[in-house]
Design an enzyme around this catalytic site. Structure first.
Site, PDB file in Angstrom:
ATOM      1  N   GLY A 214       5.175  -1.980  25.743  1.00  0.00           N
ATOM      2  CA  GLY A 214       5.825  -1.372  24.646  1.00  0.00           C
ATOM      3  C   GLY A 214       6.941  -2.249  23.938  1.00  0.00           C
ATOM      4  O   GLY A 214       7.099  -3.403  24.239  1.00  0.00           O
ATOM      5  N   ASN A 215       7.754  -1.717  23.262  1.00  0.00           N
ATOM      6  CA  ASN A 215       8.747  -2.354  22.515  1.00  0.00           C
ATOM      7  C   ASN A 215      10.177  -1.490  22.391  1.00  0.00           C
ATOM      8  O   ASN A 215      10.151  -0.349  22.726  1.00  0.00           O
ATOM      9  CB  ASN A 215       8.415  -2.957  21.106  1.00  0.00           C
ATOM     10  CG  ASN A 215       7.952  -1.837  20.199  1.00  0.00           C
ATOM     11  OD1 ASN A 215       8.726  -1.029  19.692  1.00  0.00           O
ATOM     12  ND2 ASN A 215       6.693  -1.687  20.009  1.00  0.00           N
ATOM     13  N   ARG A 216      11.264  -2.246  21.919  1.00  0.00           N
ATOM     14  CA  ARG A 216      12.554  -1.667  21.891  1.00  0.00           C
ATOM     15  C   ARG A 216      12.663  -0.943  20.867  1.00  0.00           C
ATOM     16  O   ARG A 216      13.910  -0.278  20.470  1.00  0.00           O
ATOM     17  CB  ARG A 216      13.440  -2.606  21.802  1.00  0.00           C
ATOM     18  CG  ARG A 216      13.735  -3.508  23.303  1.00  0.00           C
ATOM     19  CD  ARG A 216      14.554  -4.626  23.149  1.00  0.00           C
ATOM     20  NE  ARG A 216      15.885  -4.363  22.726  1.00  0.00           N
ATOM     21  CZ  ARG A 216      16.729  -5.155  22.427  1.00  0.00           C
ATOM     22  NH1 ARG A 216      16.465  -6.361  22.328  1.00  0.00           N
ATOM     23  NH2 ARG A 216      17.829  -4.726  21.915  1.00  0.00           N
TER      24      ARG A 216
END
Ligand code: CTP
Length: 411
Positions: A214-216
């Site tokens: 995933g990412n932020r």
């Protein structure tokens, strides 16, 4: 606390007599926590729902509702004249009618006649009332005079019935209040009749049933874009990947997705009938080549390698197949080490993706992701370049919709 952290301002909080009056306490708390001085002016019937003592304790200021209270100080003129913004939450059907027709039969309506500052109404009532032609006309009249009348949220009303008419989330009211304090003209009703698609949040690409890549991205910028577009009159579909805990924006259809490929399908479906598509989502460029159906085990000292494969580029695909007249907007998060570095990458990206507008943010420690403020540049395919000053994400949203509305009016 809201996203904004503008200087303390003088706000009049008008409270109408509906069950949602209890939510005005949360709005009041948010405004005072942001440092604003808030004078609460309820209608007499609002005091059936929340006592004056509650508003006085939360605001630290006296609460009056009658024009004949404290006559020597002429409050019915002073309060409106001295306010930086008047917020009415909840605004009932009766209160909207009285204001639309210029009545001044209590302190709140008199204050609204003397106010020359931005005025924001957050209506709350039953769906039948909200949709009644009398209310529709009153809302139209108030909007035509420059007041901002929010679209209500949909959902559970006082009883078991559901539909449009709920007061928007206090957090949303606070975000839009701060927006009007920084830019009083940020919410014109100029996107009425337009269909808008916004993607938001970060996609998650499964490795196995319990893990993902995933990412932020928090989704805050995309949510602010959806919220502001809906309040400017657009019919908005928000395609939401994984986000922080954000309430659904009022008046917006929310479609939830997980992976980049799910996001692509949802965006392309909604885009088929849209005037504008804004890709604010952080879409994973790669995904595990294989998502295991059972949990990956630790088999030895060496971790198992993860093979990746490329995801579709949704923005490029949208731009390549858009119907005539549709505007496609991308976002670019760049970590160039200088302004020219960032803008050089961004210009190349605008050309590569084939979109009409590209919002460019510089990212890195404490910038853009998971924070309330955002800024950067807006690049257009026609070669123009506009600075987007650092500010609340709703302000950047308003600036983008300005540019979009201008282009749509030309087509
Ligand atoms: N985007 C997309 N599909 C992808 C990757 C990105 O639609 N698979 C969109 C994003 O929503 C954003 C824009 O493309 O609007 C730019 O995203 P960004 O991550 O900055 O660009 P990339 O194409 O991933 O390029 P790079 O990471 O190499 O800079």
């Amino acid at each position: 606390m809201t996203e904004g952290h503008a200087e303390p301002r003088r706000i009049v909080l008008g409270v109408g007599g509906g069950i949602a009056a209890y939510k005005a306490c949360e709005v009041l708390r948010g405004l005072t926590e942001a440092g604003h001085q808030v004078r609460v002016v309820p209608t007499e019937s609002a005091l059936n729902f929340v006592g004056a003592a509650t508003f006085e304790a939360l605001s630290g200021l006296p609460v009056r509702h009658d024009v004949f209270d404290n006559v020597p100080e002429v409050p019915h003129v002073r309060l409106g004249q001295g306010a930086d913004l008047v917020l009415v939450a909840p605004a009932t059907a009766d209160l909207l009618a009285r204001v639309a027709h210029g009545r001044a039969d209590d302190l709140l309506t008199a204050t609204l006649l003397t106010a020359r500052c931005p005025v924001l109404f957050a209506p709350a009532m039953h769906t039948e009332m909200w949709e009644h032609p009398a209310v529709v006309d009153n809302v139209g009249l108030l909007r035509s005079r420059g007041a901002v009348v929010l679209e209500p949220a949909s959902g559970r009303l006082t009883g078991t019935d559901t539909g449009p008419g709920r007061l928007p989330d206090p957090a949303e009211i606070l975000e839009l209040t701060e927006l009007l304090l920084v830019r009083p003209d940020a919410l014109p009703y100029d996107l009425a009749g337009r269909r808008v698609v916004v993607s938001a949040g970060g996609t998650r690409e499964p490795l196995d049933p319990v893990r993902w890549l995933g990412n932020r991205s928090s989704g805050r910028q995309g949510y602010a874009l959806a919220r502001v577009a809906a309040q400017r009159g657009a019919q908005v579909t928000l395609i939401a990947a994984h986000t922080a805990d954000l309430g659904d924006p009022a008046g917006v259809e929310v479609v939830r997705v997980g992976t980049a490929r799910q996001l692509r399908d949802a965006v392309l479906t909604a885009a088929a009938v849209a005037d504008v598509v804004v890709m604010a989502a952080a879409v994973a460029d790669f995904r595990p080549a294989q998502a295991r159906s059972s949990k990956i085990k630790k088999t030895g000292d060496e971790p198992a390698p993860v093979a990746l494969t490329t995801n579709p580029d949704v923005l490029a695909e949208l731009a390549a197949q858009r119907p005539d007249g549709q505007l496609v907007v991308g976002f670019a998060a760049e970590t160039g080490d200088s302004r020219s570095g960032v803008l050089e990458h961004a210009r190349a990206k605008l050309a590569r993706k084939g979109c009409d507008l590209l919002v460019v943010n510089a990212v890195g420690e404490g910038l853009a992701f998971e924070v309330a403020d955002n800024g950067g540049w807006l690049l257009a395919a026609d070669g123009s370049e506009t600075v987007l000053p650092e500010g609340p994400k709703a302000l950047l949203a308003a600036q983008l919709w300005d540019a979009v509305a201008q282009r749509l009016s030309r087509s």
